[in-house]
Design an enzyme around this catalytic site. Sequence first.
Site, PDB file in Angstrom:
ATOM      1  N   GLY A   5      49.428  45.326  63.853  1.00 13.40           N
ATOM      2  CA  GLY A   5      50.125  44.766  64.997  1.00 13.40           C
ATOM      3  C   GLY A   5      49.172  44.539  66.158  1.00 13.40           C
ATOM      4  O   GLY A   5      48.059  45.076  66.203  1.00 13.40           O
ATOM      5  N   CYS A   6      49.624  43.742  67.105  1.00  6.79           N
ATOM      6  CA  CYS A   6      48.774  43.403  68.253  1.00  6.79           C
ATOM      7  C   CYS A   6      48.515  44.625  69.122  1.00  6.79           C
ATOM      8  O   CYS A   6      47.371  44.919  69.468  1.00  6.79           O
ATOM      9  CB  CYS A   6      49.403  42.268  69.055  1.00  6.79           C
ATOM     10  SG  CYS A   6      51.140  42.508  69.472  1.00  6.79           S
TER      11      CYS A   6
END
Lengths: 343, 343, 343, 343
Positions: A148-149
């Site tokens: 994920g970011c």
Amino acid sequence: MKVGIIGATGYGGLELVRLLSMHPEISVMNFYSTSDYTEDLTTYYPHLSTSTSGAIKKWNKNKSVSENDILFFATPHGVSSELMGEIDFSKTKLIDLSGDFRLKKEETYQKWYKQSHPCFSKTNQFTYGLSELNREAIKQSNNIANPGCYPTATLLGVAPLLKAGIVQKNSIIVDAKSGISGAGKTANQTTQFMNRNENLTAYKITEHQHIPEIEQFIGTIDSSQDFITFTPHLVPMTRGILSTIYATSTREISNEELKEMYNQSYDDSYFVRVRDGVPCTKDVYGSNFCDLYATYDKRTNRITIVSVIDNLVKGAAGQAIQNMNLMLGLPDETGLQFTPIFP
Amino acid sequence: MKVGIIGATGYGGLELVRLLSMHPEISVMNFYSTSDYTEDLTTYYPHLSTSTSGAIKKWNKNKSVSENDILFFATPHGVSSELMGEIDFSKTKLIDLSGDFRLKKEETYQKWYKQSHPCFSKTNQFTYGLSELNREAIKQSNNIANPGCYPTATLLGVAPLLKAGIVQKNSIIVDAKSGISGAGKTANQTTQFMNRNENLTAYKITEHQHIPEIEQFIGTIDSSQDFITFTPHLVPMTRGILSTIYATSTREISNEELKEMYNQSYDDSYFVRVRDGVPCTKDVYGSNFCDLYATYDKRTNRITIVSVIDNLVKGAAGQAIQNMNLMLGLPDETGLQFTPIFP
Amino acid sequence: MKVGIIGATGYGGLELVRLLSMHPEISVMNFYSTSDYTEDLTTYYPHLSTSTSGAIKKWNKNKSVSENDILFFATPHGVSSELMGEIDFSKTKLIDLSGDFRLKKEETYQKWYKQSHPCFSKTNQFTYGLSELNREAIKQSNNIANPGCYPTATLLGVAPLLKAGIVQKNSIIVDAKSGISGAGKTANQTTQFMNRNENLTAYKITEHQHIPEIEQFIGTIDSSQDFITFTPHLVPMTRGILSTIYATSTREISNEELKEMYNQSYDDSYFVRVRDGVPCTKDVYGSNFCDLYATYDKRTNRITIVSVIDNLVKGAAGQAIQNMNLMLGLPDETGLQFTPIFP
Amino acid sequence: MKVGIIGATGYGGLELVRLLSMHPEISVMNFYSTSDYTEDLTTYYPHLSTSTSGAIKKWNKNKSVSENDILFFATPHGVSSELMGEIDFSKTKLIDLSGDFRLKKEETYQKWYKQSHPCFSKTNQFTYGLSELNREAIKQSNNIANPGCYPTATLLGVAPLLKAGIVQKNSIIVDAKSGISGAGKTANQTTQFMNRNENLTAYKITEHQHIPEIEQFIGTIDSSQDFITFTPHLVPMTRGILSTIYATSTREISNEELKEMYNQSYDDSYFVRVRDGVPCTKDVYGSNFCDLYATYDKRTNRITIVSVIDNLVKGAAGQAIQNMNLMLGLPDETGLQFTPIFP
């Protein structure tokens, strides 16, 4: 190389198209959708017309696999796992940008994603694609769960401290700020201009699904850590994540030693830049870099770390391509040597 | 009432003019400057032409005092103290928007403001103007040190917990985000559009001069607290502060009890609104409100608080006028019942 | 006075609520909706909680009329006419913010709005509510068709030239730029943050439904004018319209004479400010002002006019209230003396 | 190839560095300054640290020429001409990004730039570098006067109509809108965040120095045209120009014929894309493209053209490199095949 992109019309997909269109090893891109897009991709996105073209095809579990050397799933969580449940993993390499195959415990997935998983057993065939911190495993893997970011920015920021064992148990607090593109392309009140422009808010306090992802990976470095506190915010800009990380130190440490610790951790990492001053998100705009800064405060015995990435590049499509490079035995930076755009 | 505004052309001053031009008790506004402004204020700011007018006069220590009932110093730190060193406090009421008279120890001032103070002994004649938390003292005072923008948002957010004695010693971490107007009107690279638009950064990590101001007031509520960690950020918007505050709890607490704690603290406070959901800065845009949200996380035993204000109103000019109202025996909200602008 | 607002949750409605909550003659506001809103307005918009309250009621053609002295229809075109088709005009005063009752010819409405009109014959009971240019008729009227945002900025800008008869036939070109709130509250790709932030576009070239509205009113001042060219643009900001208007002159004219012409036209108009320099949209932010600048270029024999308004105030809710004031015999500015917010 | 960049720390210079760092034919970049910059370029701009490095050297008229194959002057008007007055044109190829060598008449330069020119006679050694419309001359030239940002967007937009001879004499009106980076890096009130964010203005009405540049080139295509009307605007975004161009037609024309006219004009032009719908500035963000749309309105007999570029790329550094490519016998797009960034 022929690559397939499932979900090419979303932001992760579009960024894959932008970057892969400039990648020297890619000869063919195929675009797939599970919804109603059937025209040429450039009909929906004319800005791509000189860089690429190609009709968006209906996803087909056999054909989509057989006509590509590698598949990128730029689909939302829930959709990725549904599609992957149907395909034969022995016949393809694949990289999933969703959160469906990152968590190792099914009950954790169910709790944080608030849904059941159609093929959780396949999770153990995936390698977590945090390129700099899991490079050797990625090279050996055919299936990547792209991080994920928020976890990317946060874990790259805090890993050197955890490796050095100087973080007091459960003292980590992560205050993360993201541009709005992190919320995806679907139009709704959250992503509406009038609700975000000249405005700032926090959201999903204590409840964001990236919390267990961060905790899981932290646990692999320093098993004494049980949890973190994490708060995401929506900042009125399109791209960029800045993660401010707080950790109480087990001992006094000079900023020189701290910087040396970071330099050693990322010595051979093209995309991580240890900085002398505080970075800003524009320092990495449109690029795959992660810029880091850490400082120790004797007064409070806490270390503050600032980590910045472009959420759509290092936080999604760029890191996915970096992982593809690793899987193919290419240098990390192949096709990704993009100078950040400033101003 | 006749009021004088020193520094009317800066952002704090302009906001005083905007709000005082709509205040029912103000008949005359006089504008002063210590620099080169000599024309009518509306020559520099035509948007004010229907609301007010008046030449900007040269500051004069005797005349400026004698021709007004109350003086607002919307001047930078260093300038406020220089001007106030010269004037006779017995002849005027005054409210200072700078940081010059907030800190009670001279060495603290020198350390954090990195300059000496021309008249530090006058500090003890000032009352700290955090309206909701110091109301009775303000009513009795003639000289107000108006709080900083970050301290206002932060202290209103954390005070109920400190009063209740449920904050573990030295566990407070404040991650604050501000619109760019907090940096003032002077044009420089920090405030330039290209450096701030579509960009996000942290600054003055561990070094911001609002740290001792926050710690000093926290100490008056809970003397066991020695320090906090505080990081400010610059967000690409003009107005607004959102302060995310983390505190480890001394005990388990329900969100209901938490909300009740906040409601009781601000029961009689027109401008503090305890919210059921996370507020955003636009909820208070252009107004004197401070909106608060607090939530307890059993998993980590931490409380997260979100506090939002308009940095130029509740964080500066609005609170200054609220303090003026208190000094004059008026209700807090006189002339300040401004509905936030949305969208 | 008791006022009803139909469509209180849209941007026009919200702005009516904001402004009417500060209006001295309004004692009661009733909120109506034709869709699913049933909670208190402040449940959806907590930022209003101190200023107002009241459940959103289901629209009822008889009750909604009888329980108010005046009704504001802040409903989209198509909806306004549908609701008004059912009600008895003799029993209420009403102000419609939509485009449904502005055009005097049915075929023009059908052509530009691309829909039929359920009660076109009622149009002749409406007065066009361009306050400064139609004041006497508005005072006598019970039913107001409040002008569009673009027509307001454009017509106030060009009217003095037309009155003076110095505009060459059909030479008017209007290049108008609007903040995104003009597109309304509904979330879609057009209003999405990622599509508008750091972006600029034109839209509806030669096709915008405000073209016939502008042409119709121009024709009432100078019947020799048949048409204009008009192009709207979407600018990455929430509020504000700037209309740049080009007209070829019938004769040489000095800028002094030009300014005098504008000053005379708006001599008694509180909300129109003739400026010496080029205005910007922030000069009128949140206020009901229209700031104007005109200059003649001898080299090209053209006059360029710049007109700025806040599209939600003078371009919608503010002018609607100004019209209400006129209908009630109050001064234009009653309850609207709001100083623009800057910065 | 070794290239020198004078003014590398300004926005034009930075963009040259970004693009040339990815250009396959460039082996060495030398950076020069006439002011106080002496450190490595990456000290001032850490975001460039992986892409390039090199101390900024003091400009030296002989050495700077001899150590490079080509020189880019990314210096302001006035500075370019001062430096070029001193150097021997026979010993170098050079591309000037300023306005100093674009105008062919000295009195025109003096009138619009409001200054005298130290070496106007050198102007006739320069070729106007509007790549698509002056390609053959550029290929033969050693000295390029790179066009201004507004002229580039405007002339590419209007040229096909002028070539076809269908523009009525003196009927062209250009309403141009620019991101703030066009105003340059120097910090001042015009470029300050608070003055530009959530704001829109026009400036230099009838007086912008790009007016004679546009008129001069228009005259070379259609000598019947004497003048245009041009108004620039500042839009709250960093990059991008959108030019809306109005022209009265000499005859009725279908949109199909219009499009065919544009397609033929730009048939062999990699960077000009004729579009079916209205383009937005983000369609070309960070890239060297110019996207065009034209439509005829029978009602008014006017043609409206929308032209978008990235002002720092096609409007400055990108076109300069495109011109370098032409001078070197390379395809236009060498090193410039950059996919626009969206979102």
